[in-house]
Design a protein around this motif. Structure first.
Motif, PDB file in Angstrom:
ATOM      1  N   MET A  88       0.840  -1.171   0.000  1.00  0.00           N
ATOM      2  CA  MET A  88       0.000   0.000   0.000  1.00  0.00           C
ATOM      3  C   MET A  88       0.888   1.238   0.000  1.00  0.00           C
ATOM      4  O   MET A  88       0.806   2.036  -0.893  1.00  0.00           O
ATOM      5  CB  MET A  88      -0.931  -0.059   1.196  1.00  0.00           C
TER       6      MET A  88
ATOM      7  N   THR B 271      -5.722   1.802   8.472  1.00  0.00           N
ATOM      8  CA  THR B 271      -5.119   2.530   7.359  1.00  0.00           C
ATOM      9  C   THR B 271      -6.216   3.011   6.418  1.00  0.00           C
ATOM     10  O   THR B 271      -7.182   2.297   6.152  1.00  0.00           O
ATOM     11  CB  THR B 271      -4.111   1.662   6.573  1.00  0.00           C
TER      12      THR B 271
ATOM     13  N   ARG C 103      -6.983   4.347   2.624  1.00  0.00           N
ATOM     14  CA  ARG C 103      -6.423   4.361   1.262  1.00  0.00           C
ATOM     15  C   ARG C 103      -6.861   5.584   0.478  1.00  0.00           C
ATOM     16  O   ARG C 103      -6.089   6.141  -0.300  1.00  0.00           O
ATOM     17  CB  ARG C 103      -6.823   3.090   0.521  1.00  0.00           C
ATOM     18  N   ASP C 104      -8.145   5.956   0.634  1.00  0.00           N
ATOM     19  CA  ASP C 104      -8.680   7.114  -0.086  1.00  0.00           C
ATOM     20  C   ASP C 104     -10.014   7.490   0.546  1.00  0.00           C
ATOM     21  O   ASP C 104     -10.362   6.976   1.608  1.00  0.00           O
ATOM     22  CB  ASP C 104      -8.800   6.836  -1.593  1.00  0.00           C
TER      23      ASP C 104
ATOM     24  N   TRP D 289     -10.949   1.996   3.458  1.00  0.00           N
ATOM     25  CA  TRP D 289     -10.049   1.909   4.594  1.00  0.00           C
ATOM     26  C   TRP D 289      -9.987   0.470   5.071  1.00  0.00           C
ATOM     27  O   TRP D 289     -10.777  -0.370   4.648  1.00  0.00           O
ATOM     28  CB  TRP D 289     -10.435   2.879   5.706  1.00  0.00           C
TER      29      TRP D 289
END
Length: 146
Positions: free
Chosen positions: A1, A116, A118-119, A123
């Motif tokens: 990632m 985390t 991602r956008d 998540w």
């Protein structure tokens, strides 16, 4: 990632509905299970979010309904204080960098979660559970619904 997506206000980011796909792996036995369903983050009267997850959990070939409820309360600087439905503390959540590590002791077990982002619409959480009777990895991917 490699890249994380910073979230200045975790409650604003989470609000709404998400598709959920979770794998559960027992590292001791090698067995694997899967949960699929949805999670909704709806407004609480006191300013936080009520998280309700429901779906189907398949373990050892047996499918059964599963659900859980958590409370995400406002924390300082756009963070959240995550609590179980009965109000007991679970963990803090700070996604201002797009990544957060949280620990939760539970009896003799220790849960370590990595969150985390991602956008704007994806998540992930990865919980590593260790204890006398548990050796698990739970990986959950969330995708925002329309």
């Amino acid at each position: 990632m490699g890249e994380f997506w910073p979230v200045p206000d975790v409650l604003a980011y989470l609000a709404g509905r998400w598709r959920v796909a979770r794998s559960v792996r027992d590292l001791a036995s090698g067995e694997e299970g899967r949960f699929t369903g949805t999670t909704g983050f709806g407004a609480l009267d006191d300013g936080g979010l009520l998280h309700h997850e429901s779906g189907t959990f398949v373990w050892r070939g047996v499918a059964r309904p599963a659900e859980r409820t958590l409370r995400f309360l406002p924390g300082p600087g756009g963070t959240a204080d995550v609590r179980f439905a009965d109000g007991r503390p679970f963990h803090d959540l700070d996604l201002t960098s797009g990544r957060h590590i949280a620990d939760h002791p539970c009896s003799a077990d220790v849960y370590r979660g990595e969150f985390t982002v991602r956008d704007a619409d994806h998540w992930r959480t990865v919980w590593r559970v260790r204890g006398p009777a548990k050796d698990l990895v739970l990986r959950t991917d969330y995708a925002r619904e329309g």
